[in-house]
Write a protein that holds these residues in place. Sequence first.
Motif, mmCIF file in Angstrom:
data_model
loop_
_atom_site.group_PDB
_atom_site.id
_atom_site.type_symbol
_atom_site.label_atom_id
_atom_site.label_comp_id
_atom_site.label_asym_id
_atom_site.label_seq_id
_atom_site.Cartn_x
_atom_site.Cartn_y
_atom_site.Cartn_z
ATOM 1 N N ARG A 253 -18.092 -35.510 23.280
ATOM 2 C CA ARG A 253 -16.687 -35.291 23.897
ATOM 3 C C ARG A 253 -15.740 -34.545 22.712
ATOM 4 N N LEU A 254 -15.803 -35.106 21.604
ATOM 5 C CA LEU A 254 -14.894 -34.545 20.743
ATOM 6 C C LEU A 254 -15.408 -32.888 20.506
ATOM 7 N N ALA A 255 -16.501 -32.812 20.374
ATOM 8 C CA ALA A 255 -16.941 -31.406 20.112
ATOM 9 C C ALA A 255 -16.095 -30.433 21.308
ATOM 10 N N ALA A 257 -13.858 -31.295 23.325
ATOM 11 C CA ALA A 257 -12.262 -31.306 23.404
ATOM 12 C C ALA A 257 -11.903 -30.167 22.010
ATOM 13 N N ASP A 258 -12.346 -30.417 20.988
ATOM 14 C CA ASP A 258 -12.085 -29.324 20.062
ATOM 15 C C ASP A 258 -12.346 -27.800 20.073
ATOM 16 N N ASP A 259 -13.005 -27.462 21.061
ATOM 17 C CA ASP A 259 -13.027 -26.142 21.088
ATOM 18 C C ASP A 259 -11.474 -25.636 21.574
ATOM 19 N N SER A 260 -10.718 -26.620 22.365
ATOM 20 C CA SER A 260 -9.274 -26.198 22.436
ATOM 21 C C SER A 260 -8.504 -26.321 21.011
ATOM 22 N N ASP A 261 -8.912 -27.350 20.220
ATOM 23 C CA ASP A 261 -8.527 -27.424 18.926
ATOM 24 C C ASP A 261 -8.598 -26.094 18.145
ATOM 25 N N VAL A 262 -9.432 -25.279 18.176
ATOM 26 C CA VAL A 262 -9.903 -24.329 17.395
ATOM 27 C C VAL A 262 -8.867 -23.110 17.464
ATOM 28 N N LEU A 303 -16.086 -32.735 -0.930
ATOM 29 C CA LEU A 303 -16.205 -32.985 0.293
ATOM 30 C C LEU A 303 -15.040 -32.252 1.364
ATOM 31 N N ASP A 304 -14.949 -31.463 1.951
ATOM 32 C CA ASP A 304 -13.690 -30.921 2.726
ATOM 33 C C ASP A 304 -13.899 -31.435 4.284
ATOM 34 N N LEU A 305 -13.450 -32.652 4.472
ATOM 35 C CA LEU A 305 -13.583 -33.106 5.855
ATOM 36 C C LEU A 305 -12.438 -32.693 7.005
ATOM 37 N N GLY A 306 -13.231 -32.450 7.774
ATOM 38 C CA GLY A 306 -12.330 -31.656 8.666
ATOM 39 C C GLY A 306 -12.134 -30.299 8.414
ATOM 40 N N CYS A 307 -12.984 -29.619 7.996
ATOM 41 C CA CYS A 307 -12.702 -28.351 7.462
ATOM 42 C C CYS A 307 -12.546 -27.086 8.206
ATOM 43 N N GLY A 308 -12.473 -27.181 9.769
ATOM 44 C CA GLY A 308 -12.130 -26.216 10.533
ATOM 45 C C GLY A 308 -13.074 -25.164 10.413
ATOM 46 N N GLN A 359 -22.016 -31.179 10.994
ATOM 47 C CA GLN A 359 -21.385 -31.737 11.731
ATOM 48 C C GLN A 359 -21.295 -33.160 11.988
ATOM 49 N N GLY A 360 -20.034 -33.793 12.111
ATOM 50 C CA GLY A 360 -19.901 -35.270 12.235
ATOM 51 C C GLY A 360 -18.587 -35.656 12.531
ATOM 52 N N SER A 361 -18.494 -36.865 12.935
ATOM 53 C CA SER A 361 -17.100 -37.581 13.211
ATOM 54 C C SER A 361 -16.625 -38.291 12.241
ATOM 55 N N LEU A 362 -15.516 -38.141 11.817
ATOM 56 C CA LEU A 362 -15.074 -38.803 10.406
ATOM 57 C C LEU A 362 -14.606 -40.441 10.869
ATOM 58 N N VAL A 363 -14.759 -40.840 12.120
ATOM 59 C CA VAL A 363 -14.459 -41.921 12.621
ATOM 60 C C VAL A 363 -15.670 -42.871 12.578
ATOM 61 N N GLU A 382 -3.505 -36.380 11.358
ATOM 62 C CA GLU A 382 -2.770 -36.382 12.566
ATOM 63 C C GLU A 382 -3.304 -35.689 13.927
ATOM 64 N N HIS A 383 -4.588 -35.381 13.689
ATOM 65 C CA HIS A 383 -5.364 -34.827 14.903
ATOM 66 C C HIS A 383 -6.040 -36.232 15.346
ATOM 67 N N LEU A 384 -5.894 -37.304 14.954
ATOM 68 C CA LEU A 384 -6.626 -38.513 15.518
ATOM 69 C C LEU A 384 -5.589 -39.335 16.288
HETATM 70 N N1 SAH Z 1 -8.640 -28.923 7.209
HETATM 71 C C1 SAH Z 1 -8.262 -27.386 7.802
HETATM 72 C C2 SAH Z 1 -8.370 -27.715 9.472
HETATM 73 C C3 SAH Z 1 -7.368 -28.739 9.764
HETATM 74 S S1 SAH Z 1 -7.287 -28.858 11.633
HETATM 75 C C4 SAH Z 1 -6.985 -27.070 7.332
HETATM 76 O O1 SAH Z 1 -6.450 -27.695 6.442
HETATM 77 O O2 SAH Z 1 -6.763 -25.787 7.883
HETATM 78 C C5 SAH Z 1 -8.136 -30.325 11.997
HETATM 79 C C6 SAH Z 1 -9.641 -30.352 11.975
HETATM 80 O O3 SAH Z 1 -10.245 -31.411 11.895
HETATM 81 C C7 SAH Z 1 -10.142 -29.633 13.164
HETATM 82 O O4 SAH Z 1 -10.907 -28.747 12.618
HETATM 83 C C8 SAH Z 1 -10.930 -30.699 13.952
HETATM 84 O O5 SAH Z 1 -12.025 -30.207 14.537
HETATM 85 C C9 SAH Z 1 -11.193 -31.647 12.801
HETATM 86 N N2 SAH Z 1 -11.636 -33.050 13.304
HETATM 87 C C10 SAH Z 1 -10.350 -33.719 14.195
HETATM 88 N N3 SAH Z 1 -10.821 -34.853 14.568
HETATM 89 C C11 SAH Z 1 -12.163 -35.057 13.772
HETATM 90 C C12 SAH Z 1 -12.994 -36.150 13.563
HETATM 91 N N4 SAH Z 1 -12.875 -37.326 14.232
HETATM 92 N N5 SAH Z 1 -14.116 -35.901 12.745
HETATM 93 C C13 SAH Z 1 -14.129 -34.647 12.129
HETATM 94 N N6 SAH Z 1 -13.293 -33.744 12.357
HETATM 95 C C14 SAH Z 1 -12.388 -33.899 12.972
#
Ligand code: SAH
Length: 487
Positions: A253-255, A257-262, A303-308, A359-363, A382-384
């Motif tokens: 679901r997140l993957a 939904a996040d298509d629009s995030d990108v 680690l760059d978590l949520g590396c976009g 690929q992984g979810s940080l939650v 702030e994206h959670l």
């Molecule tokens: N770190 C980058 C991107 C920030 S945007 C920067 O500073 O520019 C937020 C990123 O978090 C998006 O790429 C989104 O896909 C990711 N993200 C959101 N929820 C996430 C989750 N539960 N697990 C992993 N990544 C997540």
Amino acid sequence: MFLTISTTGNERYPATDLGFLLHKHPDRAFSAGLSYGTAHVFYPEADDERCTAALLLEVDAVALVRRGKGKGRGGAPDAALAQYVNDRPYAASSLLAVALSAVFSSAMRGACHARPELPDRPRPLRIEVPALPARGGPGLVRALFEPLGWTVTADPVALDAGFPEWGDSRYVRLTLAADTLTVAEALRHLYVLLPVLDDAKHYWVSSDEVDKLLRAGEGWLPGHPEQQLITSRYLSRRWSLTRQARERLELVRLAEADDSDVEEIDNAVAAETETEEKPAPLAVRRRDAITAALRACGAARVLDLGCGQGQLVRELLEDPAFTEIVGVDVSMRALAIASRRLGLDRMGERQASRVKLLQGSLVYTDHRLKGYDAAVLSEVIEHLDLPRLPALEYAVFGAARPRTVLVTTPNVEYNVRWESLPAGHVRHGDHRFEWTREEFRSWARQLAERHGYDVEFTPVGPDDPEVGPPTQMAVFQAATAQETKAA
Ligand code: SAH
């Protein structure tokens, strides 16, 4: 046990195409032996205008009981007569679902070598199941099938037609009709939802059931409003399997939904670049501040978590002090872009060995993230949704436990300084919240306290005397690491 699938057609799209789609020729009857009986497929009608395929399952009740024992229900009192005298052989149930997947496996996958254009085309479909055990009644039948595009008729079957005062049995006569679905989709819906309605699986649920469920549920289960009930019943309420399935569905679901995030991230970066005063756009300043903080704490494995799309990863790669850089994101699409922009496939072996994208979810706790020097959460929290934040806190600070954690997030007080931002708006559509400096600090201090870290704060961007900086950064250091360093 009996089920029919019908379609209508015309000269151009003859109804008999159903035979190609099901991989069963309308002129020939087909039978297959299954471990608990025999499945027959035949066509009561087949011409250009109408075609109906019937699946009839003859169940061998004795084989079924033997098989159940062999599958290891352990010490269950299997000898009960009820095992032999029950409705299994007569009612559509999970057995029918198993038979569907056995005789229509290619059709379920949507494969059709002979006519590759057929499987993707929706057709008028009508499915009938004369006796479907439906725990939850007609209401639940509708709640399960209607969101998928089916028009549902579920009539309760009377316990005994001669004695209406006895009331209804737990069976319904089910008819499903749709014009917008493909045969493969229809079969996959039935494969999952028949046993869900039956709610009494006949075989021992093992962990590959989760795979089967997710495969059959692809494209429709992740967004289904009854997803929880479906998952839990399908997996016979085995809690660990249900949890596994939910986590994997959440990833999907997140993957998606996040298509629009990108796109939003791209827009946000572009917007920041436009609105921020020269000399350096905020995104650049943020990466500089992060890189400086990482160097200051002597981190090598990061680690760059949520590396976009991997902008920070690219920057870190330029400094040989960082020997291993792992970008993690939930969005496959962001990771694909990151990989392309980093040129991972063209990179020399040495350089490539320093970088990984996961690929992984940080939650969810993830053992792959253990043992690193530092982790960065740059503009991610702030994206959670706020209620999910504690799960991320635990996964990062409780389970992965890097020595240093850097967290950046917008400072909402600064928003009044963005000329293009209407009052009261967050910086972009996917921000679930934005905090004041005080909110951020109090969150960070409590978090540090809970997990044994010390925390300090650094402004990123111009530190406005009234409203503070546009971005705020917290630098967490594991308390024990600091002591070691001091010693
Ligand atoms: N770190 C980058 C991107 C920030 S945007 C920067 O500073 O520019 C937020 C990123 O978090 C998006 O790429 C989104 O896909 C990711 N993200 C959101 N929820 C996430 C989750 N539960 N697990 C992993 N990544 C997540």
